[in-house]
Design an enzyme around this catalytic site. Structure first.
Site, PDB file in Angstrom:
ATOM      1  N   CYS A  95       0.816  -1.215   0.000  1.00  0.00           N
ATOM      2  CA  CYS A  95       0.000   0.000   0.000  1.00  0.00           C
ATOM      3  C   CYS A  95       0.859   1.280   0.000  1.00  0.00           C
ATOM      4  O   CYS A  95       1.433   1.604  -1.024  1.00  0.00           O
ATOM      5  CB  CYS A  95      -0.984  -0.052   1.160  1.00  0.00           C
ATOM      6  SG  CYS A  95      -2.404   1.025   0.873  1.00  0.00           S
ATOM      7  N   ARG A 129     -12.082   7.184  -1.331  1.00  0.00           N
ATOM      8  CA  ARG A 129     -11.052   6.177  -1.079  1.00  0.00           C
ATOM      9  C   ARG A 129     -11.538   4.836  -1.616  1.00  0.00           C
ATOM     10  O   ARG A 129     -12.744   4.557  -1.629  1.00  0.00           O
ATOM     11  CB  ARG A 129     -10.763   6.071   0.421  1.00  0.00           C
ATOM     12  CG  ARG A 129     -10.194   7.331   1.028  1.00  0.00           C
ATOM     13  CD  ARG A 129      -9.834   7.118   2.484  1.00  0.00           C
ATOM     14  NE  ARG A 129      -8.714   6.212   2.647  1.00  0.00           N
ATOM     15  CZ  ARG A 129      -7.443   6.572   2.472  1.00  0.00           C
ATOM     16  NH1 ARG A 129      -7.128   7.814   2.159  1.00  0.00           N
ATOM     17  NH2 ARG A 129      -6.472   5.696   2.617  1.00  0.00           N
ATOM     18  N   HIS A 197      -3.825  -5.431   2.347  1.00  0.00           N
ATOM     19  CA  HIS A 197      -3.537  -5.593   3.766  1.00  0.00           C
ATOM     20  C   HIS A 197      -4.239  -6.864   4.227  1.00  0.00           C
ATOM     21  O   HIS A 197      -4.852  -7.563   3.450  1.00  0.00           O
ATOM     22  CB  HIS A 197      -4.111  -4.421   4.572  1.00  0.00           C
ATOM     23  CG  HIS A 197      -3.543  -3.097   4.229  1.00  0.00           C
ATOM     24  ND1 HIS A 197      -2.285  -2.701   4.636  1.00  0.00           N
ATOM     25  CD2 HIS A 197      -4.053  -2.054   3.554  1.00  0.00           C
ATOM     26  CE1 HIS A 197      -2.076  -1.457   4.220  1.00  0.00           C
ATOM     27  NE2 HIS A 197      -3.128  -1.042   3.548  1.00  0.00           N
TER      28      HIS A 197
HETATM   29  N1  GLN Z   1      -1.777   6.789   2.352  1.00  0.00           N
HETATM   30  C1  GLN Z   1      -1.947   5.996   1.182  1.00  0.00           C
HETATM   31  C2  GLN Z   1      -3.285   6.208   0.505  1.00  0.00           C
HETATM   32  O1  GLN Z   1      -4.263   6.562   1.118  1.00  0.00           O
HETATM   33  C3  GLN Z   1      -1.715   4.532   1.519  1.00  0.00           C
HETATM   34  C4  GLN Z   1      -2.717   4.004   2.509  1.00  0.00           C
HETATM   35  C5  GLN Z   1      -2.369   2.655   3.083  1.00  0.00           C
HETATM   36  O2  GLN Z   1      -1.204   2.299   3.220  1.00  0.00           O
HETATM   37  N2  GLN Z   1      -3.401   1.943   3.500  1.00  0.00           N
HETATM   38  O3  GLN Z   1      -3.380   6.034  -0.682  1.00  0.00           O
END
Ligand code: GLN
Length: 244
Positions: A95, A129, A197
């Site tokens: 990620c 998101r 994840h």
């Molecule tokens: N901060 C990054 C995003 O929002 C990665 C997020 C994460 O590692 N879950 O894209």
């Protein structure tokens, strides 16, 4: 006896969604087989020895954590990671980790630099998101066919792969790199990245073993088998629930 030597990059900051569990998974699966396991951490300011580890690992992070580590990664670790990948060490980014292995992560007017180990770039954009359970189909050397990786994604960044750059897998369920292209992650030489994840490795024991074997220069089939009936059953019921 062989020993798997792992270096976790920024274990304090790049460790969202229990990504640290990936290290525990590798450790246990080594120990259960009588394979040695060495874990070192490299934080801000720490130099890396490209020859001292078989696997370099970076977990996910909040945008803020990524901003905190990005310049250090560039200044004190970029060259060593390029050298490590060039000599065949594995590098795995999850990620926020995959974003920093690429060219850059654009957050509005700000450009968080990556180390250019893989040809991809990421843009935060205005959309929602990308959140939810995800399954991807991957094909990796040494395995007898495509396999499914299961995980959970939550990223604001949309990642675009450079021309000719291979993803890690094809999206079966979920959003993947950008919610549109149908691809997930990156796989370029010995560098792998994914948005999954879970943590990733406890959810996908077979992939933990693939990494472990590959990092030690073995074929996955050369590893002593472990009792993965529970993990396999969890995969199977998740597949059924997802209609796969
Ligand atoms: N901060 C990054 C995003 O929002 C990665 C997020 C994460 O590692 N879950 O894209």
């Amino acid at each position: 006896m062989s020993t798997l030597r792992v270096c976790a990059l920024y274990p304090d900051l790049m460790n969202i969604y229990a990504d640290r569990g990936n290290m525990v998974m590798l450790q246990r699966r080594c120990e259960w087989r009588g394979i040695g396991f060495e874990l070192s951490g490299a934080g801000r300011g720490d130099e890396l020895d490209p020859g001292a580890h078989d696997l370099f690992y970076m977990g996910g992070g909040q945008d803020r954590d990524q901003q905190l580590v990005a310049h250090d990664l560039l200044d004190t670790k970029r060259d060593a990671l390029h050298a490590a990948a060039a000599r065949g060490a594995l590098v795995l980014g999850i990620c926020g980790g995959i974003q920093l292995l690429g060219d850059s992560y654009e957050l509005g007017a700000e450009r968080v630099p990556g180390i250019g180990l893989v040809d991809l770039h990421t843009v935060r954009g205005d959309g929602p998101r990308l959140i939810g359970n995800v399954a991807i189909e991957v094909s990796l050397s040494g395995l007898d066919g495509p396999r499914v990786l299961a995980g959970f994604e939550n990223h604001g960044g949309r990642t675009t792969l450079g021309p000719g750059t291979a993803p890690l897998g094809r999206v079966l369920r979920g959003h993947g790199n950008d919610g549109r292209s149908g691809v997930e992650g990156v796989h370029q030489g010995t560098v792998l990245g994914t948005y999954l994840h879970g943590p990733l490795l406890p959810k996908n024991a077979w992939f933990a073993d693939w990494l472990l074997a590959t990092a030690l220069g073995l074929a996955p089939a050369e590893l002593a088998p472990l009792d993965d009936r529970l993990e396999d059953a969890a995969h199977e019921s998740a597949r059924k629930a997802a209609g796969l």
